[in-house]
Scaffold this motif. Structure first.
Motif, PDB file in Angstrom:
ATOM      1  N   UNK A 110       0.833  -1.202   0.000  1.00  0.00           N
ATOM      2  CA  UNK A 110       0.000   0.000   0.000  1.00  0.00           C
ATOM      3  C   UNK A 110       0.866   1.249   0.000  1.00  0.00           C
ATOM      4  N   UNK A 111       1.929   1.250   0.810  1.00  0.00           N
ATOM      5  CA  UNK A 111       2.819   2.417   0.852  1.00  0.00           C
ATOM      6  C   UNK A 111       3.509   2.632  -0.490  1.00  0.00           C
ATOM      7  N   UNK A 112       3.911   1.553  -1.137  1.00  0.00           N
ATOM      8  CA  UNK A 112       4.525   1.690  -2.458  1.00  0.00           C
ATOM      9  C   UNK A 112       3.546   2.262  -3.466  1.00  0.00           C
ATOM     10  N   UNK A 113       2.285   1.844  -3.402  1.00  0.00           N
ATOM     11  CA  UNK A 113       1.272   2.388  -4.301  1.00  0.00           C
ATOM     12  C   UNK A 113       1.063   3.874  -4.042  1.00  0.00           C
ATOM     13  N   UNK A 114       1.079   4.260  -2.777  1.00  0.00           N
ATOM     14  CA  UNK A 114       0.918   5.678  -2.444  1.00  0.00           C
ATOM     15  C   UNK A 114       2.098   6.499  -2.963  1.00  0.00           C
ATOM     16  N   UNK A 115       3.317   5.966  -2.839  1.00  0.00           N
ATOM     17  CA  UNK A 115       4.497   6.674  -3.338  1.00  0.00           C
ATOM     18  C   UNK A 115       4.459   6.824  -4.847  1.00  0.00           C
ATOM     19  N   UNK A 116       3.998   5.797  -5.559  1.00  0.00           N
ATOM     20  CA  UNK A 116       3.913   5.866  -7.020  1.00  0.00           C
ATOM     21  C   UNK A 116       2.900   6.912  -7.433  1.00  0.00           C
ATOM     22  N   UNK A 117       1.740   6.945  -6.776  1.00  0.00           N
ATOM     23  CA  UNK A 117       0.726   7.936  -7.137  1.00  0.00           C
ATOM     24  C   UNK A 117       1.186   9.344  -6.766  1.00  0.00           C
ATOM     25  N   UNK A 118       1.932   9.478  -5.685  1.00  0.00           N
ATOM     26  CA  UNK A 118       2.452  10.787  -5.284  1.00  0.00           C
ATOM     27  C   UNK A 118       3.496  11.269  -6.299  1.00  0.00           C
ATOM     28  N   UNK A 119       4.351  10.357  -6.786  1.00  0.00           N
ATOM     29  CA  UNK A 119       5.330  10.711  -7.801  1.00  0.00           C
ATOM     30  C   UNK A 119       4.645  11.128  -9.091  1.00  0.00           C
ATOM     31  N   UNK A 120       3.551  10.458  -9.462  1.00  0.00           N
ATOM     32  CA  UNK A 120       2.796  10.825 -10.657  1.00  0.00           C
ATOM     33  C   UNK A 120       2.225  12.233 -10.528  1.00  0.00           C
TER      34      UNK A 120
END
Length: 132
Positions: A110-120
């Motif tokens: 979940x944290x990795x998904x949040x980081x990817x969306x934040x980077x986007x």
């Protein structure tokens, strides 16, 4: 720092249990991807051991069959522990399912998904600023 005897014995049992499960048990029901001994709690009189087992597999049926296989292998496991560790009494073993590793993996995902969306979002914002 002072350790109690039950702590030292529980660590030794944890090590031996891991070895027994990984190398000695030949039960076909032990089909989970990853079986790990998370913790062993010993009673003060060293007669009872509660073993927390983490089984990492996506299929619930495999987890249940692995727990049943461990329950059925208790006499063999207990005999092996008595052969490998010199104790006055061989502890009674109780297996408990521990899902902390699976829970931690899910949180990490979940944290990795949040980081990817934040980077986007950061990329989208920087492109918008360049156009102005």
């Amino acid at each position: 720092m002072q350790f109690e005897r039950s702590d030292r014995v529980s660590e030794e049992i944890k090590k031996e249990l891991s070895d027994i499960i990984q190398h000695d048990l030949k039960d076909p029901r032990l089909c989970a991807e990853l079986i790990s001994i998370v913790k062993v709690n010993m009673s003060k009189d060293l007669r009872h051991a509660k073993v927390y087992v983490s089984i990492f597999d996506k299929e619930k049926e495999k987890v249940e069959s692995t727990m049943k296989a461990l329950e059925n292998a208790k006499p063999y496991i207990r005999r092996e522990i008595s052969r490998r560790i010199s104790l006055r009494f061989t502890p009674e073993i109780t297996f408990e399912l521990d899902d902390s590793i699976e829970y931690g993996a899910r949180i990490s995902q979940i944290l990795n998904q949040l980081n990817i969306s934040k980077d986007d979002e950061n990329i989208d914002e920087s492109e918008g600023e360049e156009e102005n």
